[in-house]
Design a protein around this motif. Structure first.
Motif, mmCIF file in Angstrom:
data_model
loop_
_atom_site.group_PDB
_atom_site.id
_atom_site.type_symbol
_atom_site.label_atom_id
_atom_site.label_comp_id
_atom_site.label_asym_id
_atom_site.label_seq_id
_atom_site.Cartn_x
_atom_site.Cartn_y
_atom_site.Cartn_z
ATOM 1 N N GLU A 283 3.093 12.395 2.072
ATOM 2 C CA GLU A 283 2.231 13.531 2.385
ATOM 3 C C GLU A 283 2.247 14.471 1.184
ATOM 4 O O GLU A 283 3.205 14.471 0.404
ATOM 5 N N PHE A 284 1.174 15.273 1.038
ATOM 6 C CA PHE A 284 1.159 16.169 -0.109
ATOM 7 C C PHE A 284 0.378 17.447 0.190
ATOM 8 O O PHE A 284 -0.555 17.479 0.998
ATOM 9 N N ALA A 285 0.837 18.494 -0.466
ATOM 10 C CA ALA A 285 0.195 19.804 -0.501
ATOM 11 C C ALA A 285 0.903 20.565 -1.620
ATOM 12 O O ALA A 285 2.014 20.199 -2.018
ATOM 13 N N ALA A 286 0.300 21.587 -2.161
ATOM 14 C CA ALA A 286 0.896 22.293 -3.291
ATOM 15 C C ALA A 286 2.260 22.857 -2.916
ATOM 16 O O ALA A 286 2.425 23.490 -1.865
ATOM 17 N N GLY B 33 10.703 21.575 -2.676
ATOM 18 C CA GLY B 33 11.521 21.722 -3.876
ATOM 19 C C GLY B 33 10.719 21.819 -5.152
ATOM 20 O O GLY B 33 11.137 21.268 -6.183
ATOM 21 N N GLY B 34 9.581 22.489 -5.117
ATOM 22 C CA GLY B 34 8.739 22.622 -6.300
ATOM 23 C C GLY B 34 7.818 21.433 -6.530
ATOM 24 O O GLY B 34 6.999 21.464 -7.455
ATOM 25 N N ARG B 35 7.935 20.381 -5.723
ATOM 26 C CA ARG B 35 7.046 19.217 -5.843
ATOM 27 C C ARG B 35 5.914 19.331 -4.835
ATOM 28 O O ARG B 35 6.047 19.951 -3.775
ATOM 29 N N ASP B 36 4.816 18.686 -5.163
ATOM 30 C CA ASP B 36 3.641 18.727 -4.290
ATOM 31 C C ASP B 36 3.632 17.600 -3.265
ATOM 32 O O ASP B 36 2.716 17.532 -2.445
ATOM 33 N N PHE B 37 4.601 16.722 -3.288
ATOM 34 C CA PHE B 37 4.553 15.531 -2.437
ATOM 35 C C PHE B 37 5.923 15.267 -1.827
ATOM 36 O O PHE B 37 6.952 15.736 -2.327
ATOM 37 N N ARG B 38 5.903 14.491 -0.746
ATOM 38 C CA ARG B 38 7.151 14.107 -0.080
ATOM 39 C C ARG B 38 6.973 12.694 0.475
ATOM 40 O O ARG B 38 5.956 12.389 1.109
ATOM 41 N N GLU B 39 7.972 11.862 0.238
ATOM 42 C CA GLU B 39 7.949 10.507 0.792
ATOM 43 C C GLU B 39 8.404 10.585 2.245
ATOM 44 O O GLU B 39 9.539 10.933 2.532
ATOM 45 N N MET C 245 0.820 -1.208 0.000
ATOM 46 C CA MET C 245 0.000 0.000 0.000
ATOM 47 C C MET C 245 0.855 1.260 0.000
ATOM 48 O O MET C 245 1.724 1.447 0.855
ATOM 49 N N HIS C 246 0.594 2.130 -0.962
ATOM 50 C CA HIS C 246 1.143 3.478 -0.939
ATOM 51 C C HIS C 246 0.074 4.372 -0.309
ATOM 52 O O HIS C 246 -0.955 4.656 -0.927
ATOM 53 N N SER C 247 0.313 4.769 0.913
ATOM 54 C CA SER C 247 -0.646 5.565 1.671
ATOM 55 C C SER C 247 -0.281 7.039 1.528
ATOM 56 O O SER C 247 0.796 7.471 1.967
ATOM 57 N N VAL C 248 -1.160 7.820 0.902
ATOM 58 C CA VAL C 248 -0.881 9.213 0.548
ATOM 59 C C VAL C 248 -1.890 10.100 1.266
ATOM 60 O O VAL C 248 -3.102 9.951 1.080
ATOM 61 N N VAL C 249 -1.393 11.017 2.085
ATOM 62 C CA VAL C 249 -2.277 11.804 2.955
ATOM 63 C C VAL C 249 -2.133 13.291 2.654
ATOM 64 O O VAL C 249 -1.017 13.828 2.599
ATOM 65 N N ASP C 250 -3.270 13.945 2.481
ATOM 66 C CA ASP C 250 -3.355 15.383 2.247
ATOM 67 C C ASP C 250 -2.993 16.123 3.538
ATOM 68 O O ASP C 250 -3.582 15.876 4.596
ATOM 69 N N VAL C 251 -2.006 17.035 3.459
ATOM 70 C CA VAL C 251 -1.653 17.861 4.626
ATOM 71 C C VAL C 251 -1.835 19.345 4.303
ATOM 72 O O VAL C 251 -1.212 20.205 4.920
ATOM 73 N N SER C 252 -2.674 19.651 3.314
ATOM 74 C CA SER C 252 -2.966 21.043 2.998
ATOM 75 C C SER C 252 -3.664 21.708 4.185
ATOM 76 O O SER C 252 -4.148 21.031 5.106
#
Length: 553
Positions: free
Chosen positions: A398-401, A405-411, A353-360
Motif C-alpha cells: 500500500e502507498f501514500a505520501a 517511517g518517512g517512506r511512502d510505501f509499506r509491504e 505479481m507485485h500488487s501496489v494499491v494507492d491508499v491516499s
C-alpha cells in the motif's frame, strides 16, 4: 536387497507390460526409496563420539539421495590430523535451500549442498552467497513420461515401442498427464524442453508447442504436489500418467502404488537430474576439507550404492544390466530456459505479481454502486486473481505520501503462492484502508516496487508490477518523473520482461506521467472513471499480459 527393470532391448523406449516389466525390491529398500516421494529421511550425525568440541559440517541433500549420503558419511575417517568433526546430513527439498540462498538470508545455511539438479545452482544465484555455477555430479536420474499399463496396451505395447511423441499426440479426448510447475521443478522444466524439441519437428512448431502446453496446464500442479496418488482410477482428477524422474517412478512401483507405471524415455535424452555436490562459500577451510572427503566417500560407493536408492551413475549407466543407458544431455543456456518458461507462462496464466494499491485520502471518494474507489479496486483485483493459477505468487503493498517511517510505501504481504495462502492474499487486500488527508507518493513507491520485483524476477511467470492509483505524485520530497524514468530504463532487461501496469481511477490521474512510466517498461496504462470501469480495465490488463507473453497459436 535388489531391484531391476527388464526391458525389450530392441528400442530404448520399448517396454513390455506386466509379464516383462518387473520391479523387485526388499521392504527396507522400499522404505529408502520413499525419500524420493517427499518423505524426509532422518538426518544422520557421523563423527567422533568422544569429542567435546567437534568441527560441525552441515550437509543439505535432496531427499532422494540423502540416505546414500548419510551412509557415505560413516566412511569419512574420523581420526584425522585436523581434529574431530561431526557431519550432519539433512534431507531438505532443493527449492527451500535455493530460496534461502537467493533471498539473501545466508545465516544458518549448510556448508555443503547436494540438490537433485544443477538447475538449482542457477536458481540460487543472485543472493549474498556466491553459489558455484557447477558442482561435481555424483548420480543421475533421467526424466521419463510414465504411463499406466492400460495406456501402454492401448498404444500397442509391447509390440509397438512407446515414444513421447506418440503419447503426446494421442487421439480422442484430452488425456490427463501430471506435470509439476516447471518454473520451480526441474523435472517439469526438462519435460517442457523435450516437448519443445518434439514440437520443432512438426510443420507448425509454435502452434504444436502451445497446444500441448495448454493441455498440460489444466492438470499442472505446484512443486511438491503428490501427483502419484492421483494415478489410475475413475475420479475426475485421476491421471493416466505423469512426467517424473526414473527414481521416483521406481519408488512408486516398489511401494505398491495404485496403478503400476511404465517409464518411457525420451530419445535423444533430455537433461537429467544430475545431483551436483557443491561446497558453499560459508564453509571454513577445515569444513571444506571434510566436505570434500564426504564427496569422495559418496563417489567411492559407485554404481552399487546408487542402485540401492534407484539412481544411476553420473554418465547414465543403467540401474541394472540390460537396461537402457541414458547419457544425460547438458543444461541448455539460460536464454533457452527463459524462453521455454515464457511459453509456459503465456498459456498457464501463472504470474509473479507485485500488487501496489494507492491508499491516499482521495481513494475514499465514491466510485458508484455504493463503493469507494479503493473498495472497487480491491474487488476487481480479487476477481483478476481468481483467473490466475494456484502457482501465481502475489505480494501486496500500500502507498501514500509519508506512510511509514518517512517512506511512502509499506509491504502488507510478501510474495506468497496462491496455492498455499490464497486466503491471506485476499485478506490483505480487503484489509487495506485509506489514510485520511494523505497525499500520493507515487514515484518513490513505483521505483521501490520495481526494484524489488526485478530482484525477485522468476522465469516461467508473468512477472509484473500492478499499480492502482487515482491521482498524481505530489510528494515534495520524492524523486521527479524524469529521474524515475531514467532509473527504470537502466533496470530493463529484454530477456526478462517486467512491465508496469497502471490502473488509473477517476478524473485526476496524471495520464502522461503514467504512460511515460509504463511505456518505459513495456507495460500499459489503463484508465477508468468509475467503479464499473475498474473491473473492465483489470481484465483488459490481464488480457494484455496474456497476449504479450503467450507463444504463437
Amino acid at each position: 536387497m535388489e531391484f531391476f527393470l527388464r526391458y525389450r532391448p530392441a528400442h530404448r523406449a520399448a517396454i513390455a507390460v506386466r509379464s516383462s516389466f518387473v520391479v523387485v525390491v526388499g521392504a527396507s529398500l522400499g522404505a529408502v526409496l520413499l525419500g524420493s516421494l517427499g518423505a524426509g529421511y532422518a538426518s544422520g550425525v557421523i563423527g567422533s563420539d568422544g569429542c567435546a568440541n567437534p568441527l560441525i559440517v552441515d550437509v543439505a541433500a535432496a531427499p532422494a539421495i540423502a540416505p546414500l549420503v548419510t551412509r557415505a558419511a560413516a566412511d569419512v575417517p574420523a581420526d584425522t590430523a585436523d581434529g574431530c568433526f561431526r557431519i550432519t546430513v539433512k534431507a531438505l527439498e532443493s527449492a527451500s535451500v535455493a530460496d534461502r540462498l537467493s533471498a539473501r538470508r545466508p545465516a544458518g545455511l549448510p556448508h555443503a549442498w547436494l540438490p537433485e539438479s544443477s538447475w538449482w545452482l542457477r536458481q540460487a544465484g543472485g543472493g549474498e552467497v556466491e553459489v558455484p555455477d557447477t558442482g561435481t555430479s555424483v548420480a543421475s536420474s533421467p526424466v521419463v513420461l510414465a504411463v499406466t499399463e492400460a495406456v501402454a496396451t492401448d498404444l500397442g505395447a509391447p509390440e509397438t515401442p512407446l515414444t513421447w511423441a506418440a503419447l503426446l499426440r494421442r487421439a480422442g479426448p484430452a488425456r490427463a498427464l501430471g506435470l509439476r510447475d516447471p518454473a520451480v521443478d526441474p523435472v517439469g522444466l526438462f519435460s517442457l524442453l523435450e516437448i519443445r524439441r518434439l514440437a520443432g519437428e512438426t510443420d507448425d512448431p509454435g502452434a504444436a508447442n502451445a497446444q500441448i502446453l495448454r493441455r498440460l496446464s489444466r492438470t499442472a500442479a505446484p512443486a511438491g504436489a503428490d501427483l502419484l496418488s492421483r494415478v489410475g482410477g475413475d475420479a475426475p482428477e485421476a491421471l493416466e500418467g505423469l512426467f517424473g524422474s526414473e527414481q521416483a517412478i521406481l519408488a512408486y512401483n516398489a511401494l505398491g502404488g495404485n496403478a503400476p507405471l511404465i517409464p518411457v524415455y525420451p530419445d535423444p535424452a533430455t537433461p537429467a537430474l544430475d545431483y551436483p555436490f557443491v561446497v558453499l562459500p560459508g564453509a571454513s577451510d577445515a569444513q571444506r576439507t571434510i566436505a570434500e572427503r564426504l564427496l569422495a566417500a559418496v563417489r567411492d560407493g559407485g554404481a552399487g550404492a546408487l542402485s540401492q536408492v534407484g539412481l544411476r551413475t553420473p554418465d547414465g549407466a543403467p540401474v541394472r544390466e540390460g537396461g537402457p543407458a541414458i547419457q544425460p544431455a547438458p543444461l541448455p543456456p539460460p536464454a533457452t530456459v527463459d524462453e521455454t518458461l515464457r511459453d509456459w507462462a503465456g498459456v498457464n496464466l501463472s504470474a509473479r505479481m507485485h500488487s501496489v494499491v494507492d491508499v491516499s485520502g482521495s481513494m475514499a471518494i465514491g466510485a458508484g454502486e455504493g463503493e469507494t474507489r479503493l473498495a472497487a479496486a480491491v474487488s476487481a483485483a480479487g476477481q483478476m486473481l481468481g483467473m490466475l493459477r494456484d502457482t501465481t505468487e502475489v505480494a501486496v503493498w500500500e502507498f501514500a505520501a509519508d506512510l511509514e517511517g518517512g517512506r511512502d510505501f509499506r509491504e502488507v504481504l510478501p510474495l506468497v503462492p496462491l496455492f498455499e495462502q490464497r486466503g491471506d492474499v485476499f485478506a490483505a487486500l480487503n484489509a487495506l484502508r485509506t489514510v485520511l488527508g494523505a497525499q500520493t507518493g507515487l514515484y518513490d513507491t513505483t521505483l521501490a516496487a520495481y526494484r524489488q520485483a526485478r530482484g525477485l524476477w522468476k522465469p516461467g511467470r508473468l512477472n509484473l508490477v500492478l499499480i492502482a492509483t487515482d491521482g498524481y505524485d505530489n510528494d515534495p520530497y520524492g524523486i521527479g518523473l524524469g529521474e524515475l524514468v531514467d532509473k527504470l530504463d537502466n533496470l530493463q532487461d529484454p530477456a526478462r520482461p517486467l512491465p508496469i501496469i497502471f490502473i488509473g481511477i477517476g478524473t485526476d490521474v496524471d495520464v502522461p506521467a503514467l504512460e511515460a512510466i509504463s511505456d518505459t517498461t513495456g507495460g500499459r496504462t489503463f484508465l477508468t472513471r468509475d467503479g464499473a470501469g475498474i473491473r473492465k480495465v483489470f481484465f483488459e490488463a490481464l488480457d494484455f499480459l496474456i497476449k504479450t507473453a503467450a507463444p504463437p497459436r
